[in-house]
Design a protein around this motif. Structure first.
Motif, PDB file in Angstrom:
ATOM      1  N   TYR A  73       0.866  -1.171   0.000  1.00 44.13           N
ATOM      2  CA  TYR A  73       0.000   0.000   0.000  1.00 44.13           C
ATOM      3  C   TYR A  73       0.902   1.218   0.000  1.00 44.13           C
ATOM      4  O   TYR A  73       1.940   1.226   0.688  1.00 44.13           O
ATOM      5  N   SER A  74       0.532   2.247  -0.736  1.00 40.41           N
ATOM      6  CA  SER A  74       1.302   3.491  -0.764  1.00 40.41           C
ATOM      7  C   SER A  74       0.355   4.644  -1.048  1.00 40.41           C
ATOM      8  O   SER A  74      -0.432   4.581  -1.994  1.00 40.41           O
ATOM      9  N   SER A  75       0.423   5.681  -0.237  1.00 39.54           N
ATOM     10  CA  SER A  75      -0.411   6.868  -0.505  1.00 39.54           C
ATOM     11  C   SER A  75       0.282   7.808  -1.478  1.00 39.54           C
ATOM     12  O   SER A  75      -0.337   8.340  -2.403  1.00 39.54           O
ATOM     13  N   THR A  76       1.572   8.053  -1.250  1.00 37.95           N
ATOM     14  CA  THR A  76       2.240   9.119  -2.012  1.00 37.95           C
ATOM     15  C   THR A  76       3.479   8.629  -2.767  1.00 37.95           C
ATOM     16  O   THR A  76       4.288   9.446  -3.209  1.00 37.95           O
ATOM     17  N   GLY A  77       3.653   7.304  -2.889  1.00 33.78           N
ATOM     18  CA  GLY A  77       4.631   6.775  -3.834  1.00 33.78           C
ATOM     19  C   GLY A  77       5.928   6.238  -3.264  1.00 33.78           C
ATOM     20  O   GLY A  77       6.663   5.546  -3.973  1.00 33.78           O
ATOM     21  N   ASN A  78       6.231   6.542  -2.011  1.00 35.42           N
ATOM     22  CA  ASN A  78       7.514   6.063  -1.481  1.00 35.42           C
ATOM     23  C   ASN A  78       7.553   4.542  -1.364  1.00 35.42           C
ATOM     24  O   ASN A  78       8.512   3.902  -1.821  1.00 35.42           O
ATOM     25  N   VAL A  79       6.523   3.974  -0.777  1.00 33.63           N
ATOM     26  CA  VAL A  79       6.486   2.511  -0.628  1.00 33.63           C
ATOM     27  C   VAL A  79       6.351   1.849  -2.000  1.00 33.63           C
ATOM     28  O   VAL A  79       6.927   0.787  -2.245  1.00 33.63           O
ATOM     29  N   HIS A  80       5.642   2.505  -2.887  1.00 30.38           N
ATOM     30  CA  HIS A  80       5.544   1.977  -4.258  1.00 30.38           C
ATOM     31  C   HIS A  80       6.929   1.887  -4.904  1.00 30.38           C
ATOM     32  O   HIS A  80       7.261   0.894  -5.570  1.00 30.38           O
ATOM     33  N   PRO A  93       3.311   2.038   4.368  1.00 36.44           N
ATOM     34  CA  PRO A  93       3.769   3.205   5.125  1.00 36.44           C
ATOM     35  C   PRO A  93       3.566   2.942   6.619  1.00 36.44           C
ATOM     36  O   PRO A  93       2.724   2.123   6.995  1.00 36.44           O
ATOM     37  N   THR A  94       4.326   3.631   7.435  1.00 36.44           N
ATOM     38  CA  THR A  94       4.098   3.616   8.883  1.00 36.44           C
ATOM     39  C   THR A  94       2.994   4.608   9.209  1.00 36.44           C
ATOM     40  O   THR A  94       3.046   5.770   8.806  1.00 36.44           O
ATOM     41  N   ARG A  95       1.994   4.114   9.893  1.00 37.03           N
ATOM     42  CA  ARG A  95       0.861   4.959  10.319  1.00 37.03           C
ATOM     43  C   ARG A  95       0.773   4.885  11.834  1.00 37.03           C
ATOM     44  O   ARG A  95       0.359   3.864  12.371  1.00 37.03           O
ATOM     45  N   TYR A  96       1.194   5.956  12.494  1.00 40.31           N
ATOM     46  CA  TYR A  96       1.209   5.964  13.955  1.00 40.31           C
ATOM     47  C   TYR A  96       1.910   4.716  14.499  1.00 40.31           C
ATOM     48  O   TYR A  96       1.418   4.059  15.423  1.00 40.31           O
ATOM     49  N   GLY A  97       3.021   4.393  13.889  1.00 41.87           N
ATOM     50  CA  GLY A  97       3.826   3.265  14.353  1.00 41.87           C
ATOM     51  C   GLY A  97       3.302   1.898  13.971  1.00 41.87           C
ATOM     52  O   GLY A  97       3.806   0.878  14.467  1.00 41.87           O
ATOM     53  N   HIS A 104      13.168   7.235  13.033  1.00 41.47           N
ATOM     54  CA  HIS A 104      12.662   6.707  14.314  1.00 41.47           C
ATOM     55  C   HIS A 104      11.166   6.955  14.457  1.00 41.47           C
ATOM     56  O   HIS A 104      10.660   7.070  15.568  1.00 41.47           O
ATOM     57  N   GLY A 105      10.480   7.062  13.368  1.00 37.42           N
ATOM     58  CA  GLY A 105       9.045   7.374  13.407  1.00 37.42           C
ATOM     59  C   GLY A 105       8.161   6.159  13.558  1.00 37.42           C
ATOM     60  O   GLY A 105       6.950   6.264  13.384  1.00 37.42           O
ATOM     61  N   GLY A 106       8.755   4.998  13.888  1.00 32.99           N
ATOM     62  CA  GLY A 106       7.932   3.801  14.092  1.00 32.99           C
ATOM     63  C   GLY A 106       8.141   2.728  13.032  1.00 32.99           C
ATOM     64  O   GLY A 106       7.330   1.803  12.913  1.00 32.99           O
TER      65      GLY A 106
HETATM   66  C1  LIG Z   1      -2.361   9.001   9.309  1.00 35.90           C
HETATM   67  C2  LIG Z   1      -0.873   9.046   9.150  1.00 35.90           C
HETATM   68  C3  LIG Z   1      -0.076   8.574  10.169  1.00 35.90           C
HETATM   69  C4  LIG Z   1       1.322   8.620  10.060  1.00 35.90           C
HETATM   70  N1  LIG Z   1       2.083   8.156  11.083  1.00 35.90           N
HETATM   71  C5  LIG Z   1       3.419   8.277  11.017  1.00 35.90           C
HETATM   72  C6  LIG Z   1       4.254   7.831  12.084  1.00 35.90           C
HETATM   73  O1  LIG Z   1       3.823   7.238  13.067  1.00 35.90           O
HETATM   74  N2  LIG Z   1       5.588   8.048  11.984  1.00 35.90           N
HETATM   75  C7  LIG Z   1       6.148   8.686  10.918  1.00 35.90           C
HETATM   76  O2  LIG Z   1       7.357   8.899  10.908  1.00 35.90           O
HETATM   77  N3  LIG Z   1       5.385   9.052   9.854  1.00 35.90           N
HETATM   78  C8  LIG Z   1       4.050   8.858   9.885  1.00 35.90           C
HETATM   79  N4  LIG Z   1       3.287   9.232   8.818  1.00 35.90           N
HETATM   80  C9  LIG Z   1       3.943   9.619   7.557  1.00 35.90           C
HETATM   81  C10 LIG Z   1       3.966   8.425   6.597  1.00 35.90           C
HETATM   82  O3  LIG Z   1       4.596   7.305   7.194  1.00 35.90           O
HETATM   83  C11 LIG Z   1       4.698   8.767   5.317  1.00 35.90           C
HETATM   84  O4  LIG Z   1       4.015   9.823   4.711  1.00 35.90           O
HETATM   85  C12 LIG Z   1       4.707   7.542   4.418  1.00 35.90           C
HETATM   86  O5  LIG Z   1       5.672   6.651   4.870  1.00 35.90           O
HETATM   87  C13 LIG Z   1       4.972   7.843   2.992  1.00 35.90           C
HETATM   88  O6  LIG Z   1       4.830   6.619   2.280  1.00 35.90           O
HETATM   89  P1  LIG Z   1       4.013   6.602   0.902  1.00 35.90           P
HETATM   90  O7  LIG Z   1       4.589   7.709   0.061  1.00 35.90           O
HETATM   91  O8  LIG Z   1       4.290   5.259   0.315  1.00 35.90           O
HETATM   92  O9  LIG Z   1       2.564   6.799   1.213  1.00 35.90           O
HETATM   93  C14 LIG Z   1       1.900   9.164   8.895  1.00 35.90           C
HETATM   94  C15 LIG Z   1       1.084   9.627   7.856  1.00 35.90           C
HETATM   95  C16 LIG Z   1      -0.292   9.566   7.986  1.00 35.90           C
HETATM   96  C17 LIG Z   1      -1.147  10.064   6.850  1.00 35.90           C
END
Ligand SMILES: Cc1cc2nc3c(=O)[nH]c(=O)nc-3n(C[C@H](O)[C@H](O)[C@H](O)COP(=O)(O)O)c2cc1C
Length: 203
Positions: free
Chosen positions: A11-18, A84-88, A125-127
């Protein structure tokens, strides 16, 4: 022996994980695997997606990536999950896909496969580790064979995360180190799955 089948489900919202998933595809294919790249369904409401133009753009850009189905899990010898990491924790979109696997789990069809995972977070260190370990809980329940990258290749000493490839999205798009780590992780998964496959009687 037939080639190892690898599903890369992300799953990727903004492309990094993709981007990490695409690097994992390269690594797995180079290691001789047959690969399915699959994105899980987007479940966020349009109002949430609309709040971040990069989110809507990425959704549009990846519309042609086939959506993951549980059949991809049944098919695979090895599965790499990206989130992506979402709230850890892993994103709910990936969890929703995983929560639809009870039928396969009950039939024992998720057991004995190789599993590994990668992630991105906004901050260092964001989780990242808690996200990867949370996915590991599921792999335990499935009776999976968890294959982490560890420090088994020089790239891992540059990346610094033995649990799985991880990227700090707040620093910009994935660089060569993280992409190479994703390729390496996929190669290690394929090599392990190939060894297991070679040691098993054909079905
Ligand atoms: C609801 C939500 C929760 C998030 N929680 C964290 C988090 O716990 N730690 C962190 O460093 N980033 C957090 N982020 C940032 C995302 O991890 C980051 O935007 C994502 O890894 C980008 O990946 P993507 O481009 O594949 O979507 C959060 C973003 C959202 C929208």
């Amino acid at each position: 022996m037939e080639s190892v089948k690898v599903a890369i489900i992300y799953y990727s919202s903004t492309g990094n994980v993709h981007a990490l998933a695409r690097a994992a595809v390269e690594g797995a294919e180079k290691a001789g695997a047959e690969v399915r790249l699959r994105r899980v369904a987007e479940l966020a409401p349009p109002s949430t997606i609309g709040g971040n133009p990069a989110w809507g753009q990425h959704l549009q850009d990846t519309a042609n990536v086939t959506e993951a189905s549980v059949d991809d899990l049944a098919w695979a010898d090895a599965v790499l999950f990206g989130t992506p990491t979402r709230y850890g924790s892993p994103a709910s979109q990936l969890r929703a896909f995983i929560d639809a696997t009870a039928g396969l789990w009950r039939e024992g069809k998720l057991a004995d496969k190789v599993y590994s995972a990668f992630t991105a977070s906004g901050t260092a260190h964001g989780g990242q580790e808690s996200t990867l370990l949370a996915l590991g809980n599921t792999f335990y329940h499935w009776g999976g064979i968890i294959v982490p990258p560890g420090y088994t290749d020089p790239i891992q000493f540059k990346l610094g995360n033995p649990y799985g490839t991880s990227h700090v999205a707040g620093d910009g798009p994935p660089d060569d180190v993280v992409l190479e780590a994703a390729r390496f992780q996929a190669r290690r998964v394929v090599d392990t799955a190939a060894a297991l496959k070679a040691g098993r009687p054909a079905e």
